[in-house]
Design a protein around this motif. Structure first.
Motif, PDB file in Angstrom:
ATOM      1  N   GLU A  62       0.371   2.607  -3.342  1.00  0.00           N
ATOM      2  CA  GLU A  62      -1.024   2.673  -3.780  1.00  0.00           C
ATOM      3  C   GLU A  62      -1.161   3.576  -5.000  1.00  0.00           C
ATOM      4  O   GLU A  62      -0.551   4.638  -5.091  1.00  0.00           O
ATOM      5  CB  GLU A  62      -1.924   3.191  -2.660  1.00  0.00           C
ATOM      6  N   PRO A 112      -5.233  -2.788  -4.667  1.00  0.00           N
ATOM      7  CA  PRO A 112      -5.489  -3.973  -3.844  1.00  0.00           C
ATOM      8  C   PRO A 112      -6.701  -4.775  -4.303  1.00  0.00           C
ATOM      9  O   PRO A 112      -7.404  -4.383  -5.248  1.00  0.00           O
ATOM     10  CB  PRO A 112      -5.732  -3.370  -2.457  1.00  0.00           C
ATOM     11  N   MET A 140       0.807  -1.222   0.000  1.00  0.00           N
ATOM     12  CA  MET A 140       0.000   0.000   0.000  1.00  0.00           C
ATOM     13  C   MET A 140       0.839   1.269   0.000  1.00  0.00           C
ATOM     14  O   MET A 140       0.329   2.351  -0.270  1.00  0.00           O
ATOM     15  CB  MET A 140      -0.964  -0.015   1.184  1.00  0.00           C
TER      16      MET A 140
END
Length: 216
Positions: free
Chosen positions: A68, A77, A65
């Motif tokens: 991200e 994700p 993450m």
């Protein structure tokens, strides 16, 4: 169960561009898909890409993450993307997007820390550059297949600073059976000029040929 398509093989190393372009035209008209062989991307490099991909997706979620997705590049994700907008649940996959390496203003690649994955960036950059060369060769043949000059797309600027993306995907397929409404990648049509799909031999992809009849 639909009829299984037997996809043709297109040899990108053939010196007979006219014959190869005719084979591409026939493949696109009859099935819409074909296998590309002798494409110039070494098996050893492809293996390294898969190895590095597995290492990345095996990282803890909090580590992934950190990359991200922002704009066009980065990590997405599980369940964050849905290819079929009619479905209520996102697709059961995670991915990471890698864009142009030549410093396009609005594309900023995100790379894992070298302390975590020391060979990741160099491997993916090599892979990206090889794929761009492959696509450019394929596009010249597609131009011929369309009865255009082989340099048509180059001349109109379509291959100048191409907005190509490498997208690495991970499907935890064993979970799909828990809910039949959940798909690894739900039904969709790809966008962009051309898609090159590389697999590790695991079965699962389904392609559907839709025939459109012209009005009389």
């Amino acid at each position: 169960m639909g009829e299984t398509l037997k996809l043709p093989l297109i040899d990108l190393s053939s010196s007979d561009g006219i014959s190869t372009s005719k084979s591409i035209r026939q493949a696109c008209v009859e099935s819409g898909f074909f296998y590309l062989i002798n494409h110039g991307v070494e098996d050893e490099l492809i293996k390294r890409v898969f190895d590095e991909s597995k290492k990345f997706f095996s990282l803890p979620v909090e580590e992934k993450m950190k990359l991200e997705r922002k704009g066009l590049t980065g990590y997405t994700p599980m369940y964050s993307e849905t290819l079929d907008p009619t479905l209520k649940t996102g697709d059961l996959k995670e991915s990471i997007y890698i864009g142009p390496l030549n410093g396009v203003d609005h594309v900023q690649n995100q790379w894992p820390s070298e302390e975590v994955l020391p060979s990741w960036r160099s491997t993916m950059e090599s892979y990206y550059e090889k794929l761009i060369c492959t696509v450019k060769r394929l596009i010249t043949l597609i131009a011929l297949a369309l009865n255009l000059d082989e340099n048509f797309f180059e001349d109109i600027g379509a291959l100048h600073n191409p907005m190509g993306f490498v997208r690495l995907l991970h499907y935890p397929g064993e979970q799909i059976a828990l809910n039949k409404e959940i798909y690894g990648a739900s039904a969709h049509s790809d966008y962009g000029m051309v898609t090159l799909l590389v697999t590790d031999g695991v079965r699962g992809l389904q392609a559907r040929l839709i025939q459109i009849n012209s009005a009389p």
